[in-house]
Design an enzyme around this catalytic site. Structure first.
Site, PDB file in Angstrom:
ATOM      1  CB  SER A   1      14.629  16.869   3.044  1.00  0.00           C
ATOM      2  OG  SER A   1      15.775  16.948   2.243  1.00  0.00           O
TER       3      SER A   1
ATOM      4  CD  GLU B   1      14.355  13.794   6.334  1.00  0.00           C
ATOM      5  OE1 GLU B   1      14.327  13.684   5.097  1.00  0.00           O
ATOM      6  OE2 GLU B   1      15.371  14.133   6.965  1.00  0.00           O
TER       7      GLU B   1
ATOM      8  NE  ARG C   1      16.488  11.283   5.419  1.00  0.00           N
ATOM      9  CZ  ARG C   1      17.446  11.167   4.506  1.00  0.00           C
ATOM     10  NH1 ARG C   1      18.095  10.013   4.389  1.00  0.00           N
ATOM     11  NH2 ARG C   1      17.781  12.190   3.741  1.00  0.00           N
TER      12      ARG C   1
HETATM   13  C1  LIG Z   1      20.297  21.987   6.688  1.00  0.00           C
HETATM   14  C2  LIG Z   1      19.946  20.577   7.096  1.00  0.00           C
HETATM   15  C3  LIG Z   1      20.376  19.514   6.311  1.00  0.00           C
HETATM   16  C4  LIG Z   1      20.070  18.202   6.676  1.00  0.00           C
HETATM   17  N1  LIG Z   1      20.529  17.161   5.906  1.00  0.00           N
HETATM   18  C5  LIG Z   1      20.265  15.888   6.262  1.00  0.00           C
HETATM   19  C6  LIG Z   1      20.778  14.804   5.460  1.00  0.00           C
HETATM   20  O1  LIG Z   1      21.471  14.998   4.475  1.00  0.00           O
HETATM   21  N2  LIG Z   1      20.475  13.528   5.837  1.00  0.00           N
HETATM   22  C7  LIG Z   1      19.726  13.279   6.963  1.00  0.00           C
HETATM   23  O2  LIG Z   1      19.491  12.092   7.251  1.00  0.00           O
HETATM   24  N3  LIG Z   1      19.244  14.289   7.730  1.00  0.00           N
HETATM   25  C8  LIG Z   1      19.491  15.575   7.406  1.00  0.00           C
HETATM   26  N4  LIG Z   1      19.002  16.603   8.175  1.00  0.00           N
HETATM   27  C9  LIG Z   1      18.168  16.304   9.357  1.00  0.00           C
HETATM   28  C10 LIG Z   1      18.918  16.375  10.719  1.00  0.00           C
HETATM   29  O3  LIG Z   1      20.145  16.993  10.574  1.00  0.00           O
HETATM   30  C11 LIG Z   1      19.108  14.982  11.312  1.00  0.00           C
HETATM   31  O4  LIG Z   1      17.873  14.354  11.473  1.00  0.00           O
HETATM   32  C12 LIG Z   1      19.839  15.036  12.664  1.00  0.00           C
HETATM   33  O5  LIG Z   1      20.091  13.717  13.099  1.00  0.00           O
HETATM   34  C13 LIG Z   1      19.043  15.801  13.719  1.00  0.00           C
HETATM   35  O6  LIG Z   1      19.760  15.815  14.937  1.00  0.00           O
HETATM   36  P1  LIG Z   1      19.176  16.637  16.176  1.00  0.00           P
HETATM   37  O7  LIG Z   1      19.993  16.343  17.373  1.00  0.00           O
HETATM   38  O8  LIG Z   1      19.059  18.067  15.828  1.00  0.00           O
HETATM   39  O9  LIG Z   1      17.731  15.946  16.291  1.00  0.00           O
HETATM   40  P2  LIG Z   1      16.392  16.407  17.017  1.00  0.00           P
HETATM   41  O10 LIG Z   1      15.589  17.269  16.099  1.00  0.00           O
HETATM   42  O11 LIG Z   1      16.669  16.937  18.369  1.00  0.00           O
HETATM   43  O12 LIG Z   1      15.665  14.994  17.143  1.00  0.00           O
HETATM   44  C14 LIG Z   1      15.329  14.255  15.987  1.00  0.00           C
HETATM   45  C15 LIG Z   1      14.657  12.947  16.388  1.00  0.00           C
HETATM   46  O13 LIG Z   1      15.545  12.162  17.169  1.00  0.00           O
HETATM   47  C16 LIG Z   1      15.024  11.950  18.482  1.00  0.00           C
HETATM   48  N5  LIG Z   1      16.162  12.013  19.392  1.00  0.00           N
HETATM   49  C17 LIG Z   1      17.073  13.015  19.518  1.00  0.00           C
HETATM   50  N6  LIG Z   1      18.030  12.667  20.388  1.00  0.00           N
HETATM   51  C18 LIG Z   1      17.714  11.425  20.829  1.00  0.00           C
HETATM   52  C19 LIG Z   1      18.318  10.515  21.741  1.00  0.00           C
HETATM   53  N7  LIG Z   1      19.454  10.792  22.397  1.00  0.00           N
HETATM   54  N8  LIG Z   1      17.699   9.329  21.955  1.00  0.00           N
HETATM   55  C20 LIG Z   1      16.556   8.987  21.302  1.00  0.00           C
HETATM   56  N9  LIG Z   1      15.935   9.800  20.443  1.00  0.00           N
HETATM   57  C21 LIG Z   1      16.526  11.014  20.198  1.00  0.00           C
HETATM   58  C22 LIG Z   1      13.969  13.018  18.681  1.00  0.00           C
HETATM   59  O14 LIG Z   1      12.982  12.621  19.613  1.00  0.00           O
HETATM   60  C23 LIG Z   1      13.425  13.137  17.273  1.00  0.00           C
HETATM   61  O15 LIG Z   1      12.518  12.093  17.027  1.00  0.00           O
HETATM   62  C24 LIG Z   1      19.294  17.948   7.842  1.00  0.00           C
HETATM   63  C25 LIG Z   1      18.850  19.043   8.626  1.00  0.00           C
HETATM   64  C26 LIG Z   1      19.193  20.339   8.265  1.00  0.00           C
HETATM   65  C27 LIG Z   1      18.745  21.490   9.139  1.00  0.00           C
END
Ligand SMILES: Cc1cc2nc3c(=O)[nH]c(=O)nc-3n(C[C@H](O)[C@H](O)[C@H](O)COP(=O)(O)OP(=O)(O)OC[C@H]3O[C@@H](n4cnc5c(N)ncnc54)[C@H](O)[C@@H]3O)c2cc1C
Length: 351
Positions: free
Chosen positions: A242, A347, A165
């Protein structure tokens, strides 16, 4: 095109659907826009946060800085060999749709990462992983815009410094904006059924509706079924999955906890030359299981609770405020610390 907004509402762009605002919100939909950014806004004197779909982001309140929301789309097969396809995918593509594209085309390597909400660009930030696969297993390289140097940089897998992570992009928050990544997927069947847990293994789930040899579509379906039981519907409820990381403990700490929680599963650290010393990082332990042991599964305080199926998953039922979520998760942390003498680390990105 670059668009700049003041007092931008973020309710549709954060995991807990909180009614918060950003002082300044900038969206860009072409790579060349990035190079114009420093001329248009002062990125040095305010906090900067890069936002994808917000599924791993918890806003403690209104954000008093600049949110950069890149919005670049596109999926392209850039190279093919007999056994592999190299696919370049832009950051604003939806991760779940991208996995579906791979599964539909019988391209192996990310099917276990099915149904993880969010954007493609956020996937390398915490090296998303699930059910025995991690993004780093297939990532070849990525491009990111460096805000400090005002230029694009290419990162090979090793430059990303991936671990559990974690990556350079998580550690140097707000510096690099990932614009696209390239993954190498296998045309030859290469399945990973190793994942097993008390919440159900992949093989157990597969046996309920199919039989070997399992197809890539079977694997994606099995994982979808397990995840749908484990996580609440994030379209309906506010949740970031999580909330905390699984703690990494020393052998000494593991033995202590196992005295209290009989049969606790653990995952020995790979690639770490630390096994022999009792005071060195040794294994990852399941925080959800340990929270359940101290009564946090399905617990609810006002509008916030943990999932009835997984104690690590924090859920906002209705109109929880940022303070309610913060109070709830801090209570989880302090009771965990009291019970196990170990600090839970979020996380989720708390902003
Ligand atoms: C129901 C549920 C289940 C999940 N299960 C998992 C799982 O099994 N495994 C897992 O690893 N995660 C899991 N996650 C967490 C999440 O889905 C991931 O972290 C996902 O990658 C988030 O994407 P986002 O675009 O919404 O990120 P955001 O919340 O928008 O950003 C997350 C991070 O990435 C950065 N970021 C976003 N876009 C960029 C970019 N283009 N360039 C640089 N930095 C950027 C942000 O600044 C922040 O630090 C889960 C979440 C939910 C709600």
């Amino acid at each position: 095109m670059i668009r700049i907004y003041k007092d931008f509402p973020l309710a549709k762009k954060n995991a807990f659907k909180l009614d918060v605002k950003a002082y300044c919100f900038v969206s860009l939909n072409q790579k060349k826009d990035f190079l114009r950014l420093p001329k248009l806004i002062d990125l040095k004197s305010s906090p900067v946060y890069i936002l994808g779909q917000g599924y791993n982001t918890f806003f403690k309140g209104d954000f008093q800085g600049i949110i950069i929301h890149p919005n670049i789309k596109g999926v392209k097969i850039v190279k093919e060999s007999k056994n592999f396809s190299w696919i370049k995918v832009a950051q604003a593509e939806d991760w779940i749709k991208f996995v579906k594209f791979a599964v539909r085309n019988n391209l192996y390597g990310i099917e276990n990462l099915t149904l993880i909400p969010g954007s493609v660009g956020a996937a390398p930030v915490q090296n998303i992983s699930a059910y025995g696969q991690s993004l780093e297993d297939t990532l070849v390289s990525l491009t990111a815009y460096d805000i400090i140097e005002n230029r694009f940089k290419k990162f090979n897998k090793r430059d990303c410094q991936f671990s559990y992570r974690d990556s350079i992009f998580k550690r140097e928050k707000g510096r690099y904006i990932i614009t696209d990544l390239t993954v190498r997927l296998s045309k030859k069947p290469k399945i990973n059924l190793s994942y097993n847990s008390r919440y159900g293994g992949i093989t157990d789930e597969l046996k309920k509706f199919s039989h070997p040899p399992y197809s890539i579509q079977d694997i994606a379906r099995a994982i979808t079924r397990i995840r749908k039981r484990k996580f609440p519907d994030w379209k309906k409820y506010g949740t970031a999955g999580s909330f905390f990381l699984n703690p990494i403990v020393t052998k000494r700490q593991l033995l202590e906890i196992q005295k209290r929680v009989k049969g606790l599963e653990y995952f020995p650290l790979e690639n770490e030359n630390t096994r022999s010393r009792p005071d060195q990082p040794y294994a990852k332990i399941p925080a959800g299981w340990l929270l359940e042991e101290i009564g946090w599964k399905g617990k609810r305080i006002k509008n916030v609770g943990t999932s009835p199926n997984q104690a690590l998953v924090v859920v906002s039922y209705g109109n929880a405020t940022p303070d309610e979520i913060q109070d709830f998760t801090q209570k989880m942390q302090s009771e965990f610390q009291k019970a196990y003498k170990i600090k839970l680390i979020p996380e989720v990105n708390i902003v």
